[in-house]
Write a protein that holds these residues in place. Sequence first.
Motif, PDB file in Angstrom:
ATOM      1  N   GLN A   1     -23.155   8.843  15.775  1.00 36.67           N
ATOM      2  CA  GLN A   1     -23.685   8.140  14.617  1.00 36.67           C
ATOM      3  C   GLN A   1     -23.074   8.710  13.349  1.00 36.67           C
ATOM      4  N   GLU A   2     -22.238   7.981  12.689  1.00 34.48           N
ATOM      5  CA  GLU A   2     -21.596   8.418  11.454  1.00 34.48           C
ATOM      6  C   GLU A   2     -21.977   7.462  10.333  1.00 34.48           C
ATOM      7  N   GLN A   3     -23.255   7.153  10.180  1.00 37.76           N
ATOM      8  CA  GLN A   3     -23.701   6.221   9.159  1.00 37.76           C
ATOM      9  C   GLN A   3     -24.576   6.954   8.163  1.00 37.76           C
ATOM     10  N   ARG A   4     -25.138   6.190   7.204  1.00 35.37           N
ATOM     11  CA  ARG A   4     -26.030   6.782   6.225  1.00 35.37           C
ATOM     12  C   ARG A   4     -27.259   7.340   6.925  1.00 35.37           C
ATOM     13  N   ARG A   5     -27.714   8.484   6.482  1.00 32.19           N
ATOM     14  CA  ARG A   5     -28.877   9.130   7.098  1.00 32.19           C
ATOM     15  C   ARG A   5     -30.054   9.099   6.130  1.00 32.19           C
ATOM     16  N   THR A   6     -31.257   9.056   6.707  1.00 30.16           N
ATOM     17  CA  THR A   6     -32.455   9.175   5.885  1.00 30.16           C
ATOM     18  C   THR A   6     -32.782  10.644   5.758  1.00 30.16           C
ATOM     19  N   SER A   7     -33.897  10.958   5.120  1.00 33.74           N
ATOM     20  CA  SER A   7     -34.283  12.348   4.941  1.00 33.74           C
ATOM     21  C   SER A   7     -34.634  13.006   6.272  1.00 33.74           C
ATOM     22  N   SER A   8     -35.110  12.243   7.248  1.00 37.80           N
ATOM     23  CA  SER A   8     -35.416  12.841   8.542  1.00 37.80           C
ATOM     24  C   SER A   8     -34.171  12.823   9.419  1.00 37.80           C
ATOM     25  N   PRO A   9     -33.835  13.964  10.020  1.00 37.84           N
ATOM     26  CA  PRO A   9     -32.601  14.030  10.808  1.00 37.84           C
ATOM     27  C   PRO A   9     -32.675  13.135  12.033  1.00 37.84           C
ATOM     28  N   GLY A  10     -31.534  12.565  12.386  1.00 38.21           N
ATOM     29  CA  GLY A  10     -31.471  11.752  13.584  1.00 38.21           C
ATOM     30  C   GLY A  10     -31.716  10.272  13.368  1.00 38.21           C
ATOM     31  N   ARG A  11     -32.245   9.890  12.219  1.00 35.58           N
ATOM     32  CA  ARG A  11     -32.514   8.474  11.957  1.00 35.58           C
ATOM     33  C   ARG A  11     -31.446   7.905  11.047  1.00 35.58           C
ATOM     34  N   VAL A  12     -31.034   6.686  11.327  1.00 34.04           N
ATOM     35  CA  VAL A  12     -30.047   5.998  10.509  1.00 34.04           C
ATOM     36  C   VAL A  12     -30.786   5.000   9.633  1.00 34.04           C
ATOM     37  N   ARG A  13     -30.533   5.072   8.342  1.00 36.49           N
ATOM     38  CA  ARG A  13     -31.216   4.180   7.398  1.00 36.49           C
ATOM     39  C   ARG A  13     -30.532   2.817   7.415  1.00 36.49           C
ATOM     40  N   MET A  14     -31.342   1.763   7.398  1.00 39.41           N
ATOM     41  CA  MET A  14     -30.778   0.412   7.407  1.00 39.41           C
ATOM     42  C   MET A  14     -30.185   0.087   6.044  1.00 39.41           C
ATOM     43  N   SER A  15     -29.218  -0.822   6.049  1.00 38.79           N
ATOM     44  CA  SER A  15     -28.562  -1.226   4.805  1.00 38.79           C
ATOM     45  C   SER A  15     -29.467  -2.198   4.049  1.00 38.79           C
ATOM     46  N   LEU A  16     -29.096  -2.470   2.808  1.00 39.74           N
ATOM     47  CA  LEU A  16     -29.872  -3.389   1.976  1.00 39.74           C
ATOM     48  C   LEU A  16     -29.851  -4.794   2.571  1.00 39.74           C
ATOM     49  N   ASP A  17     -28.688  -5.232   3.058  1.00 40.93           N
ATOM     50  CA  ASP A  17     -28.596  -6.558   3.680  1.00 40.93           C
ATOM     51  C   ASP A  17     -29.490  -6.651   4.923  1.00 40.93           C
ATOM     52  N   GLU A  18     -29.503  -5.590   5.724  1.00 40.43           N
ATOM     53  CA  GLU A  18     -30.369  -5.571   6.903  1.00 40.43           C
ATOM     54  C   GLU A  18     -31.841  -5.616   6.500  1.00 40.43           C
ATOM     55  N   ALA A  19     -32.186  -4.943   5.406  1.00 43.83           N
ATOM     56  CA  ALA A  19     -33.571  -4.937   4.938  1.00 43.83           C
ATOM     57  C   ALA A  19     -33.996  -6.339   4.494  1.00 43.83           C
TER      58      ALA A  19
ATOM     59  N   GLU B   1     -32.690  -9.116   5.527  1.00 47.35           N
ATOM     60  CA  GLU B   1     -32.729  -9.930   6.748  1.00 47.35           C
ATOM     61  C   GLU B   1     -33.994  -9.650   7.556  1.00 47.35           C
ATOM     62  N   THR B   2     -34.389  -8.393   7.646  1.00 46.78           N
ATOM     63  CA  THR B   2     -35.602  -8.030   8.384  1.00 46.78           C
ATOM     64  C   THR B   2     -36.824  -8.700   7.781  1.00 46.78           C
ATOM     65  N   LEU B   3     -36.888  -8.737   6.466  1.00 49.26           N
ATOM     66  CA  LEU B   3     -38.028  -9.354   5.784  1.00 49.26           C
ATOM     67  C   LEU B   3     -37.909 -10.876   5.703  1.00 49.26           C
ATOM     68  N   GLY B   4     -36.743 -11.417   6.036  1.00 44.85           N
ATOM     69  CA  GLY B   4     -36.541 -12.860   5.982  1.00 44.85           C
ATOM     70  C   GLY B   4     -36.418 -13.379   4.567  1.00 44.85           C
ATOM     71  N   LEU B   5     -35.829 -12.584   3.678  1.00 47.13           N
ATOM     72  CA  LEU B   5     -35.701 -12.946   2.269  1.00 47.13           C
ATOM     73  C   LEU B   5     -34.230 -12.994   1.865  1.00 47.13           C
ATOM     74  N   ASP B   6     -33.961 -13.667   0.738  1.00 48.94           N
ATOM     75  CA  ASP B   6     -32.610 -13.624   0.187  1.00 48.94           C
ATOM     76  C   ASP B   6     -32.632 -12.728  -1.050  1.00 48.94           C
ATOM     77  N   ARG B   7     -31.482 -12.516  -1.644  1.00 46.91           N
ATOM     78  CA  ARG B   7     -31.366 -11.563  -2.755  1.00 46.91           C
ATOM     79  C   ARG B   7     -32.055 -12.027  -4.042  1.00 46.91           C
ATOM     80  N   SER B   8     -32.450 -13.279  -4.098  1.00 45.94           N
ATOM     81  CA  SER B   8     -33.123 -13.767  -5.310  1.00 45.94           C
ATOM     82  C   SER B   8     -34.640 -13.508  -5.262  1.00 45.94           C
ATOM     83  N   ALA B   9     -35.127 -12.844  -4.226  1.00 49.36           N
ATOM     84  CA  ALA B   9     -36.560 -12.581  -4.086  1.00 49.36           C
ATOM     85  C   ALA B   9     -37.032 -11.582  -5.134  1.00 49.36           C
TER      86      ALA B   9
END
Length: 155
Positions: free
Chosen positions: A82-100, A102-110
């Motif tokens: 795993q060579e991606q952005r990390r959160t403060s807790s080790p071992g977890r990969v933080r999701m990107s803004l686009d993924e966030a 998409e997860t919420l089912g919103l577009d950028r104008s929300a």
Amino acid sequence: MTALSLGLLAFLGFLGAAWWFSRMKTEKAAKMVRYLLAGGAVTAGVLLSLRGAPVLGGPIGLMGLGILTQALRGSRPGAGGQEQRRTSSPGRVRMSLDEAFETLGLDRSANEDDVVAAHRRLMKKLHPDTGEGSPALARQVQEAKEIVMEFLRNR
């Protein structure tokens, strides 16, 4: 004090320490629990084998060695590739803004109200206490809300 009672006392010590570390709910504590359980299983396996029960002690000791091997293998830096952005807790990969979004089912104008409404709707559906939900899904929705709200506040 006999070897069996000494072994039982050591085993209870391992279990007590593992229970105490399991209550901490951190990655270091989880790693320590794996070490303690592995050590307890190896100790129990050796003691059972020495006391004349190698048929029972052998598999228990091997199981302890397997747990220990996995704990050591998982603790190496960079394990899993795993060579991606990390959160403060080790071992977890933080999701990107686009993924966030998409997860919420919103577009950028929300706006913030849209994010809160989408979060509430999804948490009602995906909460662990509902039939469809799980703790992992609820954490993912919560993380998505935090990322989007941080983006909206800093915009």
